[in-house]
Design a protein around this motif. Structure first.
Motif, PDB file in Angstrom:
ATOM      1  N   GLU A 173      18.015  -4.698  15.701  1.00  0.00           N
ATOM      2  CA  GLU A 173      18.347  -5.501  14.527  1.00  0.00           C
ATOM      3  C   GLU A 173      17.441  -6.718  14.442  1.00  0.00           C
ATOM      4  O   GLU A 173      17.048  -7.286  15.453  1.00  0.00           O
ATOM      5  CB  GLU A 173      19.812  -5.941  14.592  1.00  0.00           C
ATOM      6  CG  GLU A 173      20.796  -4.777  14.507  1.00  0.00           C
ATOM      7  CD  GLU A 173      22.242  -5.241  14.602  1.00  0.00           C
ATOM      8  OE1 GLU A 173      22.451  -6.458  14.762  1.00  0.00           O
ATOM      9  OE2 GLU A 173      23.149  -4.398  14.519  1.00  0.00           O
ATOM     10  N   ASN A 174      17.140  -7.110  13.221  1.00  0.00           N
ATOM     11  CA  ASN A 174      16.254  -8.247  12.991  1.00  0.00           C
ATOM     12  C   ASN A 174      17.040  -9.552  13.104  1.00  0.00           C
ATOM     13  O   ASN A 174      18.000  -9.769  12.383  1.00  0.00           O
ATOM     14  CB  ASN A 174      15.636  -8.124  11.597  1.00  0.00           C
ATOM     15  CG  ASN A 174      14.537  -9.141  11.371  1.00  0.00           C
ATOM     16  OD1 ASN A 174      14.165  -9.865  12.285  1.00  0.00           O
ATOM     17  ND2 ASN A 174      14.018  -9.187  10.172  1.00  0.00           N
ATOM     18  N   LEU A 175      16.628 -10.409  14.047  1.00  0.00           N
ATOM     19  CA  LEU A 175      17.278 -11.703  14.207  1.00  0.00           C
ATOM     20  C   LEU A 175      16.493 -12.730  13.400  1.00  0.00           C
ATOM     21  O   LEU A 175      15.401 -13.129  13.789  1.00  0.00           O
ATOM     22  CB  LEU A 175      17.318 -12.101  15.684  1.00  0.00           C
ATOM     23  CG  LEU A 175      18.143 -11.199  16.604  1.00  0.00           C
ATOM     24  CD1 LEU A 175      18.080 -11.713  18.027  1.00  0.00           C
ATOM     25  CD2 LEU A 175      19.590 -11.148  16.149  1.00  0.00           C
ATOM     26  N   GLU A 176      17.031 -13.136  12.265  1.00  0.00           N
ATOM     27  CA  GLU A 176      16.340 -14.088  11.408  1.00  0.00           C
ATOM     28  C   GLU A 176      16.821 -15.495  11.730  1.00  0.00           C
ATOM     29  O   GLU A 176      18.000 -15.803  11.571  1.00  0.00           O
ATOM     30  CB  GLU A 176      16.590 -13.753   9.944  1.00  0.00           C
ATOM     31  CG  GLU A 176      15.982 -12.423   9.527  1.00  0.00           C
ATOM     32  CD  GLU A 176      16.120 -12.169   8.046  1.00  0.00           C
ATOM     33  OE1 GLU A 176      16.990 -12.795   7.425  1.00  0.00           O
ATOM     34  OE2 GLU A 176      15.362 -11.356   7.510  1.00  0.00           O
ATOM     35  N   VAL A 177      15.908 -16.319  12.175  1.00  0.00           N
ATOM     36  CA  VAL A 177      16.252 -17.677  12.573  1.00  0.00           C
ATOM     37  C   VAL A 177      15.287 -18.653  11.922  1.00  0.00           C
ATOM     38  O   VAL A 177      14.078 -18.438  11.914  1.00  0.00           O
ATOM     39  CB  VAL A 177      16.202 -17.825  14.109  1.00  0.00           C
ATOM     40  CG1 VAL A 177      16.421 -19.266  14.511  1.00  0.00           C
ATOM     41  CG2 VAL A 177      17.249 -16.930  14.757  1.00  0.00           C
ATOM     42  N   GLY A 178      15.825 -19.733  11.377  1.00  0.00           N
ATOM     43  CA  GLY A 178      15.005 -20.800  10.832  1.00  0.00           C
ATOM     44  C   GLY A 178      14.176 -20.360   9.627  1.00  0.00           C
ATOM     45  O   GLY A 178      14.442 -19.349   8.970  1.00  0.00           O
ATOM     46  N   ILE A 179      13.139 -21.142   9.353  1.00  0.00           N
ATOM     47  CA  ILE A 179      12.251 -20.860   8.222  1.00  0.00           C
ATOM     48  C   ILE A 179      11.526 -19.540   8.426  1.00  0.00           C
ATOM     49  O   ILE A 179      11.354 -18.752   7.498  1.00  0.00           O
ATOM     50  CB  ILE A 179      11.246 -22.019   8.044  1.00  0.00           C
ATOM     51  CG1 ILE A 179      11.985 -23.296   7.607  1.00  0.00           C
ATOM     52  CG2 ILE A 179      10.170 -21.667   7.029  1.00  0.00           C
ATOM     53  CD1 ILE A 179      11.123 -24.543   7.617  1.00  0.00           C
ATOM     54  N   GLU A 180      11.094 -19.270   9.664  1.00  0.00           N
ATOM     55  CA  GLU A 180      10.381 -18.025   9.978  1.00  0.00           C
ATOM     56  C   GLU A 180      11.217 -16.808   9.594  1.00  0.00           C
ATOM     57  O   GLU A 180      10.699 -15.822   9.075  1.00  0.00           O
ATOM     58  CB  GLU A 180      10.060 -17.977  11.469  1.00  0.00           C
ATOM     59  CG  GLU A 180       8.973 -18.938  11.916  1.00  0.00           C
ATOM     60  CD  GLU A 180       7.617 -18.284  11.978  1.00  0.00           C
ATOM     61  OE1 GLU A 180       7.398 -17.275  11.287  1.00  0.00           O
ATOM     62  OE2 GLU A 180       6.759 -18.777  12.719  1.00  0.00           O
TER      63      GLU A 180
END
Length: 668
Positions: A188-195
């Protein structure tokens, strides 16, 4: 007997011939089957094994600060391995020693050690010997030039593995907000912060290139053109200002270390636009150091305590229930609601004081009385204000993981007689620091509630793809009359209230201290600790920035009040921004005349007007700088001894001036 043997031989020959004939027929059938029946399958299989589409990764876009500093970028990273069987014996033996020497110089290990390891790899037929990891492009190119390796993959045995890694040039500062994007163990894609939040813009689109297998798992392009050209990702221009970020980070870190706190956060926001100029989230590690871990400012929703009193004050004034001059009795610093006590931090209370003074001193008893007495018969009226302020909803910021606020509603099944008075001083409600800051920013912004923004622009080179302008959530949370009164009270918090230690005559600030007892009233067990906060804006008369500081679990032995723990961080940030940040160092009132300066100008020009071109003037008493200018204009060479005003001149007044003549001035 001979005839029988000949017959047997003939039968055998016929049998062999027949078998060969049958095999030929079968082979022919198989060939026909392969060619015409299963031909497509085998042709595809052959192509799949010898021709392959390779992915050409697109370059991921960069993340920049608002002032153009690079916050995140992708750089190539190399691993070098060695196929010990690829070089010929001659090439291996000839280059082994110089290769070991070169590796020793580059990596610091003894050359004898490299010599032995490479020779052992050859003896054990190691075709994947590790030479070095995590090489930069410069190091990779240098390694490729070493003896033996410079012969290439086939003759030199060099194997290169390249990957792209994400680097943050400013280090760990704001790392959690700048963020990252990675895949966890579940895929699973861990989306954190602006990135993570803007990954679809940063990633770009990968290309494809058709390549053919030649030997030893080596592939070469079939043509010069790619099947699909890669499209590089866009660049992100964040709202972060590196200089303000550095100030905020170190101010918070210093305070966390001194108070041995568990964690804390600070956010600095541009008042009118909602642009977040700095955000720092620091949590304590087991070794006592502090790191960017969880984005507390965005995600941690907890009871705010006294900073929530602002919402109650606005509601009271907007409904004209009371005015700031209304007097309340603090009842010795303790009042009781449904057998539960509400206490002031000052033992014995504050006597009888006005509502404004109660807010300035953060009197729980005064604020709670004001809220309870005016809304006890219709608590929905009070809650409706909180809902109108947007306190019951997420702000909808672009970053993932925003904490959910909690504002009790009268129709809820868990609503009780304690709900209203407890809300009066910030308990029983839950908000993130960023959500609290948004309310304070709305006051600073004359009632306009704006959404906090972390990205201001998406760009492709110099071309703007998308721009993020101010996003208004509520154009006016209350009347201007209420805003003006609240602003005056918050300015007095710093001038003569709980934040008086922060007051500075050099720059004005306004805000509210907060000291929340987490697990308030739930006993002094393991779960109880203090949360210290300060929220406000600066300058008070013309707000440019709003700011919130929250520090959790400070050492009670050193202090835990918001004014002592979080307030100094707020002051440090305001002070540094308005004394050090280049963008705020503006020259003001250029048209204003200074009397003393004007007198000096007049004196100089008066003296100059009286000077005759060929006569030495009397310049005793004149400032050294003016005297040098005056005499220089006359063509004299001037030597100066000392500083200040002229007390002695080497050439007497009235003497004739000669060109390039030297005059010595002694200054007081």
């Amino acid at each position: 007997m001979a005839i029988d043997n000949d017959k047997k031989m003939s039968y055998r020959m016929y049998l062999v011939a027949f078998a060969i004939f049958v095999m030929a027929i079968l082979i022919s059938i198989k060939l026909v089957n392969i060619q015409w029946v299963e031909g497509d399958y085998y042709r595809k299989l052959a192509k799949d094994r010898t021709v392959k589409n390779f992915t050409i990764p697109a370059n991921r876009g960069n993340v920049y600060s608002s002032d153009g500093s690079l916050l995140a970028t992708s750089i190539p990273n190399y691993t070098m391995r060695f196929d010990a069987l690829a070089p010929s014996a001659e090439n291996f033996n000839k280059n082994l020693e110089p290769l070991a020497d070169s590796l020793s110089v580059m990596f610091g290990k003894p050359s004898e050690e490299y010599y032995s390891e490479l020779k052992r790899a050859r003896a054990k037929k190691n075709r994947y010997f590790l030479v070095a990891r995590n090489l930069s492009y410069t190091q990779y190119m240098r390694l490729k030039s070493f003896p033996l390796f410079n012969l290439g993959a086939f003759k030199g045995g060099i194997i290169t593995e390249q990957k792209t890694i994400r680097e943050h040039p400013i280090g760990k500062i704001a790392e959690r907000t700048i963020g990252y994007e990675r895949i966890d163990h579940k895929g699973e894609n861990l989306e954190v912060g602006i990135e993570g939040a803007f990954a679809k813009y940063l990633n770009g689109k990968d290309g494809r290139q058709l390549m053919q297998k030649i030997a030893k798992n080596q592939w070469k392009p079939i043509s010069d053109n790619n099947e699909v050209e890669p499209i590089d990702g866009y660049d992100i221009v964040s709202t972060i200002d590196v200089y303000i970020q550095d100030i905020a980070h170190h101010a918070l870190l210093k305070q966390l270390e001194y108070y041995e706190a568990d964690h804390g956060c600070v956010v600095v926001m541009e008042t009118k636009t909602g642009y977040v100029k700095a955000i720092s989230n620091l949590g304590r590690h087991e070794n006592g150091s502090y790191y960017e871990t969880i984005n507390y400012a965005v995600g941690e929703s907890q009871e705010p305590g006294s900073t929530f009193k602002l919402a109650g004050l606005i509601s009271l004034l907007e409904d004209k229930k009371v005015d700031t001059s209304k007097v309340y009795d603090s009842h010795g610093g303790e009042i009781i609601y449904s057998n539960r006590k509400v206490r002031d931090s000052k033992k014995g209370g504050y006597g009888k004081i006005s509502l404004a003074r109660g807010f300035e001193l953060s009197s729980n008893t005064v604020i709670v009385q004001a809220v309870y007495e005016n809304y006890k018969d219709n608590p929905q009226e009070f809650v409706d204000h909180l809902n109108a302020f947007g306190l019951n909803r997420k702000l909808g910021v672009s970053l993932k993981g925003e904490g959910k606020p909690k504002i009790p509603q009268p129709q809820d099944k868990n609503w009780s007689k304690l709900s209203l008075p407890w809300m009066g001083f910030g308990y029983g409600v839950s908000m993130t620091p960023l959500q609290t800051l948004a309310l304070y920013n709305a006051v600073a912004n004359n009632g306009e509630l704006v959404r906090p923004l972390f990205v201001q622009e998406i760009k492709e080179w110099d071309r703007t793809i998308k721009k993020f302008d101010k996003e208004v959530i509520n154009p006016k949370i209350c009347s201007q009359e209420t805003i003006n009164k609240v602003k005056a009270v918050m300015e007095n918090v710093v001038k003569k209230g709980t934040g008086s230690k922060l007051y500075s005559p050099n720059f004005s600030m306004a805000g509210k201290t907060g000291t929340a007892q987490v697990n308030y009233g739930g006993g002094k067990g393991e779960g109880m600790y203090y949360s210290s906060s300060f929220a406000g804006y600066f300058p008070a008369d013309n707000p440019q920035y709003s700011c919130i500081v929250v520090i959790h679990r400070p050492s009670v032995n050193k202090g835990y009040y918001g004014a002592d723990v979080s307030g100094p961080v707020f002051k440090r940030i305001a002070q540094k921004i308005f004394t050090d940040v280049p963008s705020t160092n503006k020259v003001k009132k250029l048209d204003k005349t200074i009397k003393q300066q004007e007198q000096l100008y007049a004196s100089y020009y008066d003296k100059e007007a009286k000077v005759k071109d060929n006569v030495i003037p009397n310049i005793v008493g004149m400032s050294g700088m003016d005297a040098v200018a005056l005499l220089g204009n006359m063509g004299l060479k001037v030597q100066v001894i000392g500083v200040g005003k002229v007390k002695k001149q080497s050439l007497k007044p009235g003497e004739v001036v000669f060109k390039n003549q030297t005059i010595i001035l002694e200054l007081s």
